[in-house]
Structure formats: structure tokens, C-alpha cells
Design a protein around this motif. Structure first.
Motif, PDB file in Angstrom:
ATOM      1  N   LEU A 416       0.813  -1.219   0.000  1.00 21.59           N
ATOM      2  CA  LEU A 416       0.000   0.000   0.000  1.00 21.59           C
ATOM      3  C   LEU A 416       0.844   1.265   0.000  1.00 21.59           C
ATOM      4  O   LEU A 416       0.301   2.371  -0.021  1.00 21.59           O
ATOM      5  CB  LEU A 416      -0.932   0.007   1.223  1.00 21.59           C
ATOM      6  N   GLY A 417       2.167   1.112   0.041  1.00 23.04           N
ATOM      7  CA  GLY A 417       3.046   2.280   0.005  1.00 23.04           C
ATOM      8  C   GLY A 417       2.931   3.162   1.234  1.00 23.04           C
ATOM      9  O   GLY A 417       2.996   4.400   1.128  1.00 23.04           O
ATOM     10  N   LEU A 418       2.808   2.560   2.401  1.00 26.04           N
ATOM     11  CA  LEU A 418       2.680   3.324   3.643  1.00 26.04           C
ATOM     12  C   LEU A 418       4.050   3.692   4.185  1.00 26.04           C
ATOM     13  O   LEU A 418       5.052   2.998   3.938  1.00 26.04           O
ATOM     14  CB  LEU A 418       1.909   2.504   4.686  1.00 26.04           C
ATOM     15  N   ASP A 419       4.116   4.779   4.945  1.00 23.71           N
ATOM     16  CA  ASP A 419       5.380   5.199   5.546  1.00 23.71           C
ATOM     17  C   ASP A 419       5.838   4.247   6.631  1.00 23.71           C
ATOM     18  O   ASP A 419       7.040   4.001   6.794  1.00 23.71           O
ATOM     19  CB  ASP A 419       5.243   6.616   6.121  1.00 23.71           C
ATOM     20  N   THR A 420       4.896   3.733   7.413  1.00 22.46           N
ATOM     21  CA  THR A 420       5.216   2.800   8.496  1.00 22.46           C
ATOM     22  C   THR A 420       4.244   1.630   8.431  1.00 22.46           C
ATOM     23  O   THR A 420       3.203   1.685   7.761  1.00 22.46           O
ATOM     24  CB  THR A 420       5.095   3.476   9.882  1.00 22.46           C
ATOM     25  N   ALA A 421       4.572   0.570   9.153  1.00 24.73           N
ATOM     26  CA  ALA A 421       3.673  -0.579   9.230  1.00 24.73           C
ATOM     27  C   ALA A 421       2.396  -0.177   9.972  1.00 24.73           C
ATOM     28  O   ALA A 421       2.462   0.533  10.981  1.00 24.73           O
ATOM     29  CB  ALA A 421       4.361  -1.739   9.941  1.00 24.73           C
ATOM     30  N   PRO A 422       1.234  -0.600   9.495  1.00 22.77           N
ATOM     31  CA  PRO A 422      -0.041  -0.215  10.142  1.00 22.77           C
ATOM     32  C   PRO A 422      -0.271  -1.000  11.428  1.00 22.77           C
ATOM     33  O   PRO A 422      -0.993  -2.004  11.450  1.00 22.77           O
ATOM     34  CB  PRO A 422      -1.082  -0.547   9.076  1.00 22.77           C
ATOM     35  N   LEU A 423       0.331  -0.527  12.519  1.00 21.42           N
ATOM     36  CA  LEU A 423       0.213  -1.237  13.794  1.00 21.42           C
ATOM     37  C   LEU A 423      -1.208  -1.176  14.349  1.00 21.42           C
ATOM     38  O   LEU A 423      -1.614  -2.042  15.109  1.00 21.42           O
ATOM     39  CB  LEU A 423       1.199  -0.645  14.809  1.00 21.42           C
ATOM     40  N   ARG A 424      -1.954  -0.129  13.993  1.00 20.69           N
ATOM     41  CA  ARG A 424      -3.358  -0.041  14.425  1.00 20.69           C
ATOM     42  C   ARG A 424      -4.236   0.075  13.183  1.00 20.69           C
ATOM     43  O   ARG A 424      -4.079   1.008  12.387  1.00 20.69           O
ATOM     44  CB  ARG A 424      -3.561   1.161  15.349  1.00 20.69           C
ATOM     45  N   ILE A 425      -5.131  -0.881  13.025  1.00 25.21           N
ATOM     46  CA  ILE A 425      -6.042  -0.922  11.882  1.00 25.21           C
ATOM     47  C   ILE A 425      -7.472  -0.863  12.408  1.00 25.21           C
ATOM     48  O   ILE A 425      -7.824  -1.579  13.355  1.00 25.21           O
ATOM     49  CB  ILE A 425      -5.847  -2.206  11.046  1.00 25.21           C
ATOM     50  N   TYR A 508      -6.996   7.575  20.113  1.00 22.00           N
ATOM     51  CA  TYR A 508      -5.889   7.142  19.270  1.00 22.00           C
ATOM     52  C   TYR A 508      -6.375   6.888  17.846  1.00 22.00           C
ATOM     53  O   TYR A 508      -7.292   6.088  17.635  1.00 22.00           O
ATOM     54  CB  TYR A 508      -5.252   5.874  19.844  1.00 22.00           C
ATOM     55  N   PRO A 509      -5.759   7.529  16.838  1.00 27.45           N
ATOM     56  CA  PRO A 509      -6.177   7.310  15.447  1.00 27.45           C
ATOM     57  C   PRO A 509      -5.538   6.047  14.888  1.00 27.45           C
ATOM     58  O   PRO A 509      -4.487   5.597  15.355  1.00 27.45           O
ATOM     59  CB  PRO A 509      -5.641   8.555  14.730  1.00 27.45           C
ATOM     60  N   PRO A 510      -6.133   5.439  13.857  1.00 27.53           N
ATOM     61  CA  PRO A 510      -5.512   4.263  13.242  1.00 27.53           C
ATOM     62  C   PRO A 510      -4.433   4.688  12.247  1.00 27.53           C
ATOM     63  O   PRO A 510      -4.418   5.813  11.751  1.00 27.53           O
ATOM     64  CB  PRO A 510      -6.685   3.592  12.534  1.00 27.53           C
ATOM     65  N   ASN A 511      -3.533   3.759  11.950  1.00 24.53           N
ATOM     66  CA  ASN A 511      -2.605   3.965  10.837  1.00 24.53           C
ATOM     67  C   ASN A 511      -3.273   3.647   9.504  1.00 24.53           C
ATOM     68  O   ASN A 511      -2.915   4.219   8.474  1.00 24.53           O
ATOM     69  CB  ASN A 511      -1.361   3.086  11.008  1.00 24.53           C
ATOM     70  N   LEU A 512      -4.245   2.715   9.556  1.00 27.83           N
ATOM     71  CA  LEU A 512      -4.946   2.302   8.344  1.00 27.83           C
ATOM     72  C   LEU A 512      -6.426   2.126   8.657  1.00 27.83           C
ATOM     73  O   LEU A 512      -6.789   1.452   9.622  1.00 27.83           O
ATOM     74  CB  LEU A 512      -4.371   0.980   7.813  1.00 27.83           C
TER      75      LEU A 512
END
Length: 689
Positions: A416-425, A508-512
Motif C-alpha cells: 500500500l506504500g505506507l510510511d510505516t507498518a499499520p500497527l493499528r487498523i 488514538y487514530p488508526p494507521n490504516l
């Protein structure tokens, strides 16, 4: 990552007195709570060289942006305040020994007219006695099945109890003498309560006297030549002895104690507790938690293993017995929250204060000590072996899970071309039936695992008639509007003298953010985020048919390999959101359908509808009730009951309701009508089913 030196208080400003301290992050939220005999000494140890700190402690001090403290008079007060703040703020870096609701207990509902024992999981309720916990629910049912021969208490649910009361026939247990059948009046409420009290006495440890009493009655019946009764009592004694054999005697002196043991490594620890009452093991439970090494505990010269073990004991006893005291306050007759003895593998540094606090909770002296010899030492070694086995099994289970989840998160970041791994989905799903009862679910996955405590449900109102796309946009707006409000409130608090420190529900917001659907749904969610000014949350849609991943405003989807861990993780998240949404939708739909026949009844609002459906279980059973039975429901008067009866039965029902004599069709002694003989009402019931 913050530099601890930027918020380090001057040593002279920290009092050299006992107290409790709180570390806060940049938004003012409390992330760690601790206690100390000397605040100056303890807080100073957190600002030592970062390389020498425990990894968890190092992460905490670099995540914090400030620290404050409260001075107390005694160490006991510090224990009480520390537990209160941990419970209030739920700090992310404090080890939490949360009560595992998967452990079943035997609950006895003493707050009901006809109490009943049953298997239960969940929070304690007032007026209910609890026995356990047990490792398996089948162990409770097996023991209870043996005891019902001697103590024939009713075990059916309230709905089943009312149904058999109406039909005038007991259930199967009543026919085989494993229930005294209070539903049909075979026994009075007071006599049935006496049976349940005897059952509770036996479960509470009064076993020997109960067996001796039955043996005396058996001998008396034999002397009176009543051999049939003597034989029944003989079988009752055998059943009690068999139930007692399932609880092995481990302490011959009838000791009441909790035996605690730990097995730990550098990162995690397993704790096991055996509850011994009357010398018998009555229950067992266990947890696996992250190790949080106290940065100042080594100043007294203990070696590392003893220091970590003493810290684990201190944290566990404070949190576990604090929770037990709250549960005992909410549940009548559940016994003292702390036993007479607490056997631990190591004494914490402030054991005197801890003992005083536990004694205060119990109301009498509590002995906290390390067993050195004899049966108690042998039992402690058994509990320690159980803890070691639990830790080993946990590592085996987690090894495969962690490897797969880490691979899934890394693949998602790459694809998905994310800057970091989506630790919170987070994932949003909509559920409805042809546009009615539109609801939505929001589920949360952290580190690739579900975090069910943060699941949320939404009832769609504004966008319900505009379809799934508008409904998803509404959910995203509502969720992130709350996030923006919590963030603004935290910023205002941090500018003031004292922040509340408690994180909001949407803090807390999600990363994805994943939405159930294709491009239109993903675009609607992204537009809702853009309108709110949220730019750091990635959005994708997951289409069910071909399992395509749709970025917002893109003409083509991202195709993940069918065998990839990343696709499997997204499917798990989407399926969990769908399950949670469907469950909420079915609950709302069943309530609406159940109350639909009561719509339009004058003077009957939603509250009374709910009370009637809850009391009778269904509209069909409500139709079988008379005016007096309907009027007996709390909040429903006789005038309203007559109105409801008339509405459900028409003019004929009105005549019956106003007749001076009782309706024979609804007399308790009248035989139930034969289903199918009435070609109108019963036929209608079959069509509804």
C-alpha cells in the motif's frame, strides 16, 4: 521520541517523602503510575543513562513529556492511591492483571425469589454468590450434576421457569428428582431457598458436617426400618463424597490461602494462583503479562531475578486484591476479598505496608509470607510448575502468531506504500435489511490482533436512506470528529495547571482505515477525513467478490497475492467487522419485530414495550397472559394492561377483560390449547415463525 532531560524536575523540588507519581505524554494523558517510599530517590532513577534502563522503562520515559506527584502520609495510602489511579487512567505502560472473563464460576442468584445455580462468566452482580473460578465450564456442570441429587435446586433460566409455570408441568429434571420443581408449586419459596443455602454451605467448604448429617439421617432411617429412604440417603452420601473427591486436599490443617507463583524471562511473565479454601483447591487462574522492571528496585542490593520477582509480586497483589475488594463490595455474601494467608515466591520491599493494606481489605490479620518447608512449600512448587508450563505454552502459541502478523503488517506497508507498518487498523462495516435498521460497526486491530475493548457500534440516522456509501461517510465523520474533539480537549488540559490524564474513547487514530466495499466507499471515507483535516490516516476499501483492495479515487485496485499474510489479515479484519455489525443489526431487528404488534397501543411507549417483551419473552406469550399477569409487570398499571389485552385480542378480548369472572383460557389450571386447532390465531403464529 522525547528527551527525558527536557522535563526532568530539579532534585531539590522533589520531596523526600512517600507518594505516588504520574508520567504524562505530550497530550496530557497519563501513561504510567507508580508509588515510592521516597519520591526523590525513585524519580531520580528514571532520568539515569537511557542505555541502563529496562527496554519498557526506556520506552516509557522517552514517550513522556512531563511528570507530577502527590505526597501521602503513609505507604498504605500510597498503595491505595496507586491502585485508584491505575484503575482510573488505565496507563498504557502499567502492567494490568485484568480479570480474564474466560474463567467460569458457579453463580447462585440469591437475589431471586427462587435462587438458581448456573455457570457464569462476567462481572460480579449484587446479591449473587460466586464459587470458583474453575478452569473449565464442564467441571462446574459435572460437579453440579452430582450435587443436584442431594440439593435439588432449580437450574433453569427464568424464561423456562415461567413457561413451565404456565403449562403446569415440570421439566425433565423435575421428573427425575434433580429439581424440587418450585415452578409447579411442589415446594415453597422458603423451603427452596433452604436447599440452595445448604448447597452454598457445601460449596463454601462445610463438607464434613454435611456428610455427617446425612449419615446420621441414614442410620436413623435404617433403625426405623425405612430402608427406601435410607437407600436414597446412602446414594446422596456417595454423591457428596464423589464431588469432594474432585477437590483434592492439599493442606491438611484446613487452611484458607491463595498460593501465587511466577515464571518469567526478560520480556514476559506468567502468574498462576491456586485458591485453597478449607484445605482444598477450589479454583485456579492465570495471566501472562509483560515484565516491567522497576528502575530503582535494585538500590537495596538484591540480584536482578529477586528484584524483578519482588516487583511482580508487588504489582500483582495490589491490583488483584484491589479488584477482589471491589467485586466483594458489589456481590453480597461472596466472602472476604482476601484469604487468611497469601503465599508468594518473594516478599516485596514494602511488604509491611502491603500486609497492612490487605488486612484492612479483609477486616482481620492477613499473613503474607514465603513458604519454606512442608506441605505449603510443596504446593508452592506445584503452582510454580504450572506457571512455567503456562509461559512455555504461551510462547509456543505466540511464536507462530507473531511471525505471521509481523509478515502481514510488513507486506501491507509495502503493497500500500505506507510510511510505516499499520500497527493499528480500524475497519467499518454497514449492516441493514432492505434499508431498515441501518447500523455500523467499527473494530480495532492492534499489532495484527483484535482489541475488542475498543470495538464500537453506531446507529445510522442521517445517511440511512442514502445507501452504504453515505452511511460509511457518516460513521467516519462521527468517529474522527470525536477524535478531533478528544485531541483538542487534551491540548487544552495540557495548557492548564492540571490535565485530566484519562484518554478518551476515540483518543488514538488508526494507521490504516479499512472500509467494507470498493472504490466509492473508500473515496467517501477519504473525503470525510479530508473535510475534518485528518491527513495522517491511510484509507482502503476491501471488496468481497474478488477480495480487491481499493485505494480512494484510484481507477484500479491493488491485487494482493491470494496466499499472502497481508490479504489474510485484511480479510480477518473485514470479517470481524461484518460479524460485529450483523450481531448488532439482528439485536435491533429482533427488538423491533417483537414490539411491532404493540405499536399504536394507547399509553404504551418504548419503555413499557421493552418491559413487557423482556418479562414474557415474546408477543405470543404476552397474548396468552391475562390482565392481572400483564398488570404485574413493573411500570404497567391495570388500565394499561387492559388496553394491551384489548389491543391484542380485539373486541372479544375487551369483553373477556372486563368480565367479572376469570378467563378460563388464561386460568393457571386450564389446559394449554392445542396448537393447530384454531385456524386463525395459531395459523397466523405459524406464518410468523
Amino acid at each position: 521520541m522525547a528527551d527525558p532531560s527536557t522535563y526532568r524536575p530539579a532534585p531539590r523540588d522533589i520531596p523526600d517523602a512517600p507518594g505516588v507519581y504520574r508520567f504524562r505524554d505530550a497530550r496530557g494523558r497519563v501513561i504510567y503510575v507508580g508509588k515510592a517510599k521516597s519520591l526523590r530517590s525513585r524519580l531520580g532513577s528514571y532520568f539515569a543513562d537511557l542505555a541502563g534502563l529496562h527496554p519498557r522503562t526506556r520506552q516509557m520515559v522517552t514517550s513522556a513529556a512531563g511528570v507530577d506527584w502527590t505526597v501521602v502520609n503513609t505507604e498504605v495510602e500510597a498503595l491505595q492511591l496507586e491502585y485508584t489511579w491505575i484503575k482510573e487512567f488505565d496507563p498504557r505502560f502499567n502492567v494490568r492483571y485484568r480479570d480474564d472473563k474466560s474463567y467460569p464460576v458457579l453463580a447462585v442468584t440469591m437475589n431471586e425469589e427462587f435462587p438458581r445455580p448456573h455457570v457464569y462468566r462476567g462481572p460480579r452482580k449484587k446479591g449473587v454468590r460466586y464459587f470458583g473460578p474453575y478452569t473449565h465450564a464442564w467441571a462446574i456442570r459435572e460437579t453440579l450434576d452430582l450435587l443436584l441429587r442431594v440439593f435439588p435446586a432449580r437450574t433453569c433460566s427464568n424464561t423456562v421457569f415461567r413457561r413451565h409455570s404456565q403449562i403446569g408441568r415440570p421439566c425433565l429434571l423435575g421428573y427425575i428428582d434433580k429439581c424440587s420443581a418450585p415452578c409447579v408449586g411442589r415446594i415453597s419459596a422458603e423451603d427452596h431457598r433452604t436447599i440452595v443455602r445448604d448447597l452454598c454451605d457445601f460449596l463454601g467448604g462445610n463438607t464434613d458436617s454435611m456428610v455427617r448429617s446425612l449419615e446420621r439421617r441414614m442410620a436413623q432411617a435404617s433403625e426405623e426400618l425405612d430402608f427406601e429412604r435410607a437407600a436414597r440417603l446412602r446414594d446422596d452420601v456417595a454423591a457428596l463424597r464423589k464431588a469432594m473427591e474432585k477437590q483434592a486436599v492439599v493442606l491438611g490443617d484446613g487452611t484458607d490461602a491463595d498460593v501465587v507463583a511466577f515464571a518469567h524471562d526478560e520480556l514476559q511473565a506468567a502468574v498462576q494462583v491456586f485458591h485453597v479454601r478449607g484445605g482444598r483447591v477450589r479454583g485456579q487462574r492465570g495471566w501472562v503479562v509483560d515484565v516491567d522492571e522497576d528502575p530503582s528496585a535494585g538500590q537495596h542490593g538484591e540480584d536482578t531475578q529477586e528484584r524483578v520477582l519482588a516487583g511482580l509480586v508487588d504489582q500483582f497483589l495490589t491490583q488483584f486484591y484491589g479488584q477482589q475488594a471491589e467485586l466483594a463490595a458489589d456481590a453480597d455474601g461472596s466472602g472476604p476479598p482476601v484469604p487468611k494467608q497469601v503465599l508468594v515466591p518473594a516478599l516485596p520491599g514494602d511488604s509491611d505496608a502491603l500486609t497492612a493494606w490487605l488486612s484492612e481489605l479483609r477486616g482481620s490479620r492477613v499473613d503474607v509470607r514465603v513458604p519454606r518447608r512442608g506441605d505449603k512449600r510443596t504446593l508452592a512448587q506445584t503452582v510454580q510448575r504450572n506457571a512455567a508450563e503456562a509461559l512455555a505454552q504461551h510462547k509456543l502459541r505466540r511464536a507462530g502468531d507473531l511471525t505471521a502478523r509481523s509478515a502481514a503488517l510488513s507486506e501491507l506497508q509495502e503493497h500500500l506504500g505506507l510510511d510505516t507498518a499499520p500497527l493499528r487498523i480500524e475497519c467499518v462495516d454497514i449492516s441493514h435489511h432492505q434499508g431498515s435498521d441501518v447500523v455500523a460497526s467499527l473494530v480495532v486491530f492492534e499489532d495484527g490482533a483484535p482489541r475488542k475493548s475498543e470495538y464500537k457500534r453506531f446507529e445510522i440516522k442521517e445517511a440511512a436512506r442514502h445507501g452504504d456509501v453515505a452511511s460509511i461517510a457518516e460513521v467516519v465523520r462521527r468517529r474522527f470528529a470525536r477524535y478531533m474533539a478528544d485531541t483538542a480537549q487534551a491540548a487544552r488540559d495540557s495548557d492548564g495547571e492540571q490535565a485530566s490524564g484519562k484518554p478518551g474513547r476515540f483518543a488514538y487514530p488508526p494507521n490504516l482505515l479499512v472500509v467494507d466495499g470498493a472504490g466509492p466507499q473508500a473515496t467517501a471515507a477519504a473525503d470525510a477525513l479530508a473535510d475534518l483535516g485528518v491527513t495522517d490516516v491511510a484509507v482502503v476499501g476491501l471488496a468481497k467478490r474478488l477480495e480487491e483492495v481499493w485505494p480512494p479515487a484510484e481507477p484500479d485496485p491493488v491485487i494482493l497475492p491470494r496466499s499472502s499474510e497481508s490479504l489474510y489479515l485484511l480479510q480477518r479484519v473485514r470479517d470481524e467487522a461484518h460479524r460485529f455489525a450483523v450481531r448488532y443489526h439482528r439485536t435491533k431487528q429482533s427488538r423491533r419485530v417483537a414490539a411491532s404488534e404493540l405499536d399504536g397501543v394507547p399509553g404504551l411507549g418504548q419503555t413499557r414495550k421493552t418491559a413487557l417483551i423482556k418479562h414474557f419473552g415474546s408477543v405470543k406469550k404476552l397474548k396468552q397472559a391475562g390482565v392481572d399477569e400483564i398488570a404485574a409487570v413493573r411500570g404497567v398499571g391495570r388500565h394499561t394492561a387492559r388496553t394491551v389485552y384489548t389491543a391484542l385480542h380485539g373486541e372479544a378480548g375487551d369483553d373477556v377483560a372486563n368480565a367479572s369472572g376469570a378467563d378460563t383460557a388464561h386460568r393457571p389450571d386450564a389446559p394449554p390449547s392445542d396448537p393447530g386447532t384454531d385456524g386463525t390465531a395459531n395459523g397466523q403464529d405459524r406464518r410468523e415463525r
